[in-house]
Design a protein around this motif. Structure first.
Motif, PDB file in Angstrom:
ATOM      1  N   ILE A   1      -0.230  11.042  -1.929  1.00  0.00           N
ATOM      2  CA  ILE A   1       1.139  12.104  -1.328  1.00  0.00           C
ATOM      3  C   ILE A   1       2.608  11.164  -1.093  1.00  0.00           C
ATOM      4  O   ILE A   1       3.427  10.878  -0.725  1.00  0.00           O
ATOM      5  N   ALA A   2       1.938  10.128   0.571  1.00  0.00           N
ATOM      6  CA  ALA A   2       2.899   9.690   1.379  1.00  0.00           C
ATOM      7  C   ALA A   2       1.704   8.189   1.814  1.00  0.00           C
ATOM      8  O   ALA A   2       2.600   7.187   2.906  1.00  0.00           O
ATOM      9  N   ALA A   3       1.442   7.154   0.802  1.00  0.00           N
ATOM     10  CA  ALA A   3       0.744   5.898   1.697  1.00  0.00           C
ATOM     11  C   ALA A   3       2.461   5.445   1.556  1.00  0.00           C
ATOM     12  O   ALA A   3       3.410   5.652   0.353  1.00  0.00           O
ATOM     13  N   PRO A   4       2.260   3.704   2.094  1.00  0.00           N
ATOM     14  CA  PRO A   4       3.089   3.176   2.580  1.00  0.00           C
ATOM     15  C   PRO A   4       3.290   2.509   1.126  1.00  0.00           C
ATOM     16  O   PRO A   4       2.583   1.997   0.854  1.00  0.00           O
ATOM     17  N   ARG A   5       5.149   2.139   1.203  1.00  0.00           N
ATOM     18  CA  ARG A   5       5.413   1.606  -0.076  1.00  0.00           C
ATOM     19  C   ARG A   5       5.470  -0.044   1.352  1.00  0.00           C
ATOM     20  O   ARG A   5       6.366  -0.149   1.236  1.00  0.00           O
ATOM     21  N   GLY A   6       4.366  -0.398   0.931  1.00  0.00           N
ATOM     22  CA  GLY A   6       3.709  -1.787   1.822  1.00  0.00           C
ATOM     23  C   GLY A   6       3.945  -2.449   1.107  1.00  0.00           C
ATOM     24  O   GLY A   6       4.442  -3.005   0.411  1.00  0.00           O
ATOM     25  N   TYR A   7       2.558  -3.466   1.732  1.00  0.00           N
ATOM     26  CA  TYR A   7       2.292  -4.342   1.806  1.00  0.00           C
ATOM     27  C   TYR A   7       0.257  -4.598   0.808  1.00  0.00           C
ATOM     28  O   TYR A   7      -0.108  -3.542   0.671  1.00  0.00           O
ATOM     29  N   ASP A   8       0.269  -5.517   0.591  1.00  0.00           N
ATOM     30  CA  ASP A   8      -1.440  -5.707   0.623  1.00  0.00           C
ATOM     31  C   ASP A   8      -2.092  -5.068  -1.016  1.00  0.00           C
ATOM     32  O   ASP A   8      -3.109  -5.143  -0.422  1.00  0.00           O
ATOM     33  N   GLY A   9      -0.772  -4.538  -1.379  1.00  0.00           N
ATOM     34  CA  GLY A   9      -1.503  -4.552  -2.663  1.00  0.00           C
ATOM     35  C   GLY A   9      -2.253  -2.190  -3.021  1.00  0.00           C
ATOM     36  O   GLY A   9      -2.319  -2.814  -3.570  1.00  0.00           O
TER      37      GLY A   9
ATOM     38  N   GLY B   1       2.661   6.171  -1.827  1.00  0.00           N
ATOM     39  CA  GLY B   1       2.734   7.711  -2.135  1.00  0.00           C
ATOM     40  C   GLY B   1       3.920   7.920  -3.002  1.00  0.00           C
ATOM     41  O   GLY B   1       5.088   7.533  -2.794  1.00  0.00           O
ATOM     42  N   VAL B   2       3.730   9.230  -3.533  1.00  0.00           N
ATOM     43  CA  VAL B   2       4.587   9.811  -4.649  1.00  0.00           C
ATOM     44  C   VAL B   2       6.707  10.038  -3.861  1.00  0.00           C
ATOM     45  O   VAL B   2       7.597   9.519  -3.997  1.00  0.00           O
ATOM     46  N   ALA B   3       5.666  10.582  -2.428  1.00  0.00           N
ATOM     47  CA  ALA B   3       7.298  10.729  -1.792  1.00  0.00           C
ATOM     48  C   ALA B   3       7.153   9.141  -0.071  1.00  0.00           C
ATOM     49  O   ALA B   3       6.574   9.656   0.788  1.00  0.00           O
ATOM     50  N   TYR B   4       6.822   8.770  -0.445  1.00  0.00           N
ATOM     51  CA  TYR B   4       6.329   7.383   0.746  1.00  0.00           C
ATOM     52  C   TYR B   4       7.262   7.202   1.687  1.00  0.00           C
ATOM     53  O   TYR B   4       6.806   5.982   2.463  1.00  0.00           O
TER      54      TYR B   4
END
Length: 516
Positions: free
Chosen positions: A294-302, A306-309
């Motif tokens: 659902i909500a994992a961040p669109r961040g770093y580390d590969g 989430g769909v609604a980040y």
């Protein structure tokens, strides 16, 4: 799937004294003495339940006789849940979110029921004085009109079941299996270091996008929004310990995910005599996976986004695993639904949990949250070793829930994923599994580290669809639940001709959000 119908239990009315409209008027004579009555075995109860499930595609305790109810209670922790109401109340199910159980007429019924159970229990067991506190491990319920109380007497259950003030009385802790199948219940999650390159894309600033985002065109929707301003409540096995998985902790706001909130609480109590919830940390892994989808961040580390980040997340630990089959779990789920229902920022509730047996207390919680305007998505069912034959599970079959299941990629005709349930109650589906390789499923967070984990089934389909609903809702946070649902349906595979197994099909969220 066979057409469902409800089998109603005939309730016997009791006489009431003049001027005491809500008085139970229970006579002081003992309940019927069933000393020596033999309880049914688990096998006998299960055989009866399976017959009803085959006939009606659902099971409620009102469908069986009081002897079966009593026997099931003895085979569990003996905690009964009693749903109550004053005699003059009508349409309680539709008004659960408006009822104040502290009002005089509600308190009177509750107190008289509890007093009767305590007095009759002491009458039958004179060697020791029992108090209400001894019989009520969870204490008094503050919001829903339910009483959780220990009853071992067949006579007491029989007498209460025939009262018009008792909406239902059912065993809370009975399970189809004697020991819960924890290994089959969505736990034991680890990262997968051998994910095929075709199953993800590398996206800025340093994240991965799972292959299963492709069919619903999540990337197209991201051109418009990423869920900002929408809060999703996840009722599951918890969210990961933020020390072990900082993507659901200190790094929740990182990369392109900014300015959002993460709230973590727990309502599940692992031992009812302990009294207090265990906390928010996921000790199973399933809730970690769902929160990531659902909500994992669109961040770093590969790690996978989430769909609604950019949505807000309220993570509530309500169960120990995905099967709602213990007294503490049913209580935890109901409490979680009340919390989410009363949180004005929550728009969507995602529940990738369930059971083949219904629960009146959980039903009350669902109806309470629904009455508060929440969109409730629930998993249609992911097979355990004993439910592979079954259709849509509880609570997904409820009218207040949107049932979601998973399918394989590859287009039409749709093929459900290997462990997924389907049926006429399903409303939407999401692609969860590669047709060429059953082990290639959606990518999400693992309980620790940056290596993605795989997850499939209707659980993952539900969480994914919750993220999709958040993207649609974020285009205009002032939308109502009905308006968002209409957009989900209008942009699905079969908007005007519901499929018997897969509902309206796959939602094209790219089109729903951008019109393209």
């Amino acid at each position: 799937m066979m057409r469902r119908f409800t089998l109603f239990t005939v309730l016997l009315a009791l006489a009431f004294s003049c001027g005491k409209e809500n008085n139970l008027n229970l006579d002081t004579s003992p309940s019927q003495d069933y000393t020596g009555t033999k309880a049914k075995t688990r096998a006998e109860i299960n055989q009866q339940a399976m017959r009803l499930l085959n006939e009606h595609q659902k099971f409620e305790w009102s469908m069986v006789d009081v002897h079966t109810v009593w026997s099931a209670n003895l085979l569990s922790d003996s905690i009964m849940c009693i749903g109550y109401q004053p005699t003059n109340e009508k349409n309680v199910n539709e008004r659960l979110h408006q009822i104040d159980i502290q009002r005089k007429e509600w308190k009177q019924v509750r107190e008289e029921l509890i007093n009767y159970i305590v007095e009759e229990t002491n009458r039958q067991n004179p060697a020791k004085t029992i108090t209400a506190r001894d019989l009520m491990p969870f204490g008094d319920e503050a919001v829903l009109p339910v009483i959780d109380i220990k009853i071992t007497s067949l006579g007491i259950i029989e007498k209460l079941r025939n009262l018009p003030q008792v909406r239902y009385i059912e065993p809370m802790g009975y399970s189809y299996v004697e020991e819960r199948l924890r290994s089959d219940s969505g736990c034991s999650v680890t990262g997968n270091p051998s994910i095929p390159a075709a199953d993800f894309s590398n996206i800025t600033p340093g994240a991965k996008q799972s292959w299963h985002h492709g069919v619903p065109r999540v990337s197209t929707a991201w051109g418009n929004n990423s869920g900002r301003g929408i809060t999703v409540a996840l009722l599951d096995t918890g969210t990961p310990n933020p020390t072990s998985q900082p993507k659901m902790g200190s790094q929740f706001n990182s990369g392109l995910s900014t300015g959002r909130t993460l709230t973590r609480i727990g309502t599940y109590v692992s031992c009812w005599f302990c009294g207090t919830p265990d906390g928010p940390n996921d000790q199973c892994g399933h809730g970690t996976q769902m929160s990531g989808l659902i909500a994992a961040p669109r961040g770093y580390d590969g790690t996978p986004a989430g769909v609604a980040y950019n949505c807000n997340l309220l993570g509530i630990r309500v169960t120990s695993d995905v099967i709602i089959n213990g007294s503490s779990e049913k209580k935890g789920v109901a409490d979680g639904l009340v919390i989410a229902g009363n949180n004005t920022s929550v728009k969507i509730i995602s529940m990738s949990i369930g059971d083949v047996f219904s629960s009146g207390q959980v039903e009350d919680g669902v109806r309470y949250a629904y009455g508060k305007g929440k969109m409730i998505l629930a998993a249609a069912g992911t097979s355990t070793s004993y439910t592979s034959w079954y259709g849509v599970i509880f609570p997904a079959w409820m009218a207040e829930c949107i049932a979601v299941t998973g399918v394989k990629d590859g287009g039409l005709p749709l093929i459900r994923c290997n462990t997924c349930h389907s049926g006429s109650d399903v409303e939407f589906v999401a692609v969860m599994q590669r047709r060429i390789d059953d082990n290639r499923t959606a990518l999400t967070l693992a309980p620790s580290g940056n290596v993605p984990a795989n997850v499939g089934g209707s659980s993952a389909a539900t969480a994914t669809t919750a993220g999709i609903a958040a993207l649609i809702w974020a285009t205009n946070p002032a939308q109502t639940r009905a308006q968002v649902y209409a957009r989900m349906k209008a942009n699905s595979s079969w908007p005007s001709s519901r499929n018997a197994e897969f509902g309206y099909g796959i939602i094209d969220v790219g089109k729903a959000v951008t019109g393209l």
